[in-house]
Motif scaffolding. Sequence first.
Motif, PDB file in Angstrom:
ATOM      1  N   ASP A 166      41.317  42.799  54.828  1.00 15.88           N
ATOM      2  CA  ASP A 166      39.872  42.587  54.846  1.00 15.88           C
ATOM      3  C   ASP A 166      39.254  43.538  53.824  1.00 15.88           C
ATOM      4  OD1 ASP A 166      37.141  42.516  55.374  1.00 15.88           O
ATOM      5  OD2 ASP A 166      37.360  42.735  57.546  1.00 15.88           O
ATOM      6  N   ALA A 167      38.531  42.997  52.882  1.00 17.96           N
ATOM      7  CA  ALA A 167      37.963  43.801  51.795  1.00 17.96           C
ATOM      8  C   ALA A 167      36.863  44.738  52.276  1.00 17.96           C
ATOM      9  CB  ALA A 167      37.430  42.894  50.700  1.00 17.96           C
ATOM     10  N   ASN A 168      36.409  44.592  53.527  1.00 11.64           N
ATOM     11  CA  ASN A 168      35.362  45.458  54.051  1.00 11.64           C
ATOM     12  C   ASN A 168      35.888  46.477  55.053  1.00 11.64           C
ATOM     13  OD1 ASN A 168      33.272  44.173  52.576  1.00 11.64           O
ATOM     14  ND2 ASN A 168      33.355  42.492  54.020  1.00 11.64           N
TER      15      ASN A 168
ATOM     16  N   MET B 285      41.793  49.000  53.167  1.00 12.02           N
ATOM     17  CA  MET B 285      41.668  49.077  51.715  1.00 12.02           C
ATOM     18  C   MET B 285      42.304  50.362  51.175  1.00 12.02           C
ATOM     19  SD  MET B 285      40.269  46.415  50.319  1.00 12.02           S
ATOM     20  CE  MET B 285      39.516  46.978  48.799  1.00 12.02           C
ATOM     21  N   GLN B 286      42.155  51.471  51.889  1.00 13.89           N
ATOM     22  CA  GLN B 286      42.766  52.721  51.442  1.00 13.89           C
ATOM     23  C   GLN B 286      44.287  52.626  51.514  1.00 13.89           C
ATOM     24  OE1 GLN B 286      40.625  55.476  53.977  1.00 13.89           O
ATOM     25  NE2 GLN B 286      39.228  56.020  52.322  1.00 13.89           N
TER      26      GLN B 286
ATOM     27  N   LEU C 225      49.422  51.706  48.453  1.00  7.82           N
ATOM     28  CA  LEU C 225      50.568  50.864  48.084  1.00  7.82           C
ATOM     29  C   LEU C 225      50.508  50.496  46.610  1.00  7.82           C
ATOM     30  CD1 LEU C 225      53.075  49.150  48.799  1.00  7.82           C
ATOM     31  CD2 LEU C 225      51.477  47.297  49.383  1.00  7.82           C
ATOM     32  N   VAL C 226      49.348  50.048  46.152  1.00 10.26           N
ATOM     33  CA  VAL C 226      49.191  49.646  44.751  1.00 10.26           C
ATOM     34  C   VAL C 226      49.469  50.826  43.824  1.00 10.26           C
ATOM     35  CG1 VAL C 226      47.502  48.897  43.013  1.00 10.26           C
ATOM     36  CG2 VAL C 226      47.626  47.724  45.219  1.00 10.26           C
ATOM     37  N   ASP C 227      48.912  51.979  44.143  1.00  8.77           N
ATOM     38  CA  ASP C 227      49.141  53.171  43.306  1.00  8.77           C
ATOM     39  C   ASP C 227      50.627  53.517  43.251  1.00  8.77           C
ATOM     40  OD1 ASP C 227      46.437  53.316  42.821  1.00  8.77           O
ATOM     41  OD2 ASP C 227      46.078  54.989  44.197  1.00  8.77           O
TER      42      ASP C 227
ATOM     43  N   ASN D  91      36.391  49.771  41.738  1.00  8.74           N
ATOM     44  CA  ASN D  91      34.940  49.738  41.920  1.00  8.74           C
ATOM     45  C   ASN D  91      34.588  49.303  43.340  1.00  8.74           C
ATOM     46  OD1 ASN D  91      34.556  50.522  39.269  1.00  8.74           O
ATOM     47  ND2 ASN D  91      34.054  48.459  38.540  1.00  8.74           N
ATOM     48  N   HIS D  92      35.309  48.306  43.838  1.00  6.19           N
ATOM     49  CA  HIS D  92      35.078  47.838  45.209  1.00  6.19           C
ATOM     50  C   HIS D  92      35.386  48.966  46.198  1.00  6.19           C
ATOM     51  CE1 HIS D  92      34.691  44.884  48.434  1.00  6.19           C
ATOM     52  NE2 HIS D  92      35.720  45.526  48.999  1.00  6.19           N
ATOM     53  N   MET D  93      36.490  49.677  45.987  1.00  3.94           N
ATOM     54  CA  MET D  93      36.856  50.802  46.849  1.00  3.94           C
ATOM     55  C   MET D  93      35.766  51.872  46.831  1.00  3.94           C
ATOM     56  SD  MET D  93      39.744  50.814  48.533  1.00  3.94           S
ATOM     57  CE  MET D  93      39.755  52.559  48.825  1.00  3.94           C
TER      58      MET D  93
END
Length: 119
Positions: A46-48, A53-54, A59-61, A95-97
Amino acid sequence: MSKIAIKISPNDALHTYIVSLRKYTGLGITDIKNKIENEDCFAEVDANDIDDMQNLKGLVDNLLKLGVKVKLFERDEYGDGIFDYQEISHQEFMNHMNRLEEIMEELQDYDDALVDTST
């Protein structure tokens, strides 16, 4: 509700990042390999939800640090491409983060102000 997910480009170094994916997703090695080969999405969140998101950012990092080619996708079921994922840049993701973290801080400040005025 907006969702963020990732896709991973297949490469020969699967062994270097399979542990990270397995730990994050809880999927078995075969399922992870199949998702990568079929270019399916991983880790839809969920993007919110700031915590989700963290975790996804972590994971992405980690994957980027290991040299994995990661693509980020966003899905907004109320947008034009209903239920379809659209690729976003890493900068858009960040930016979203940042925006989400600012909103959470403002909400905390507002809650603190309400508590201060009620006492």
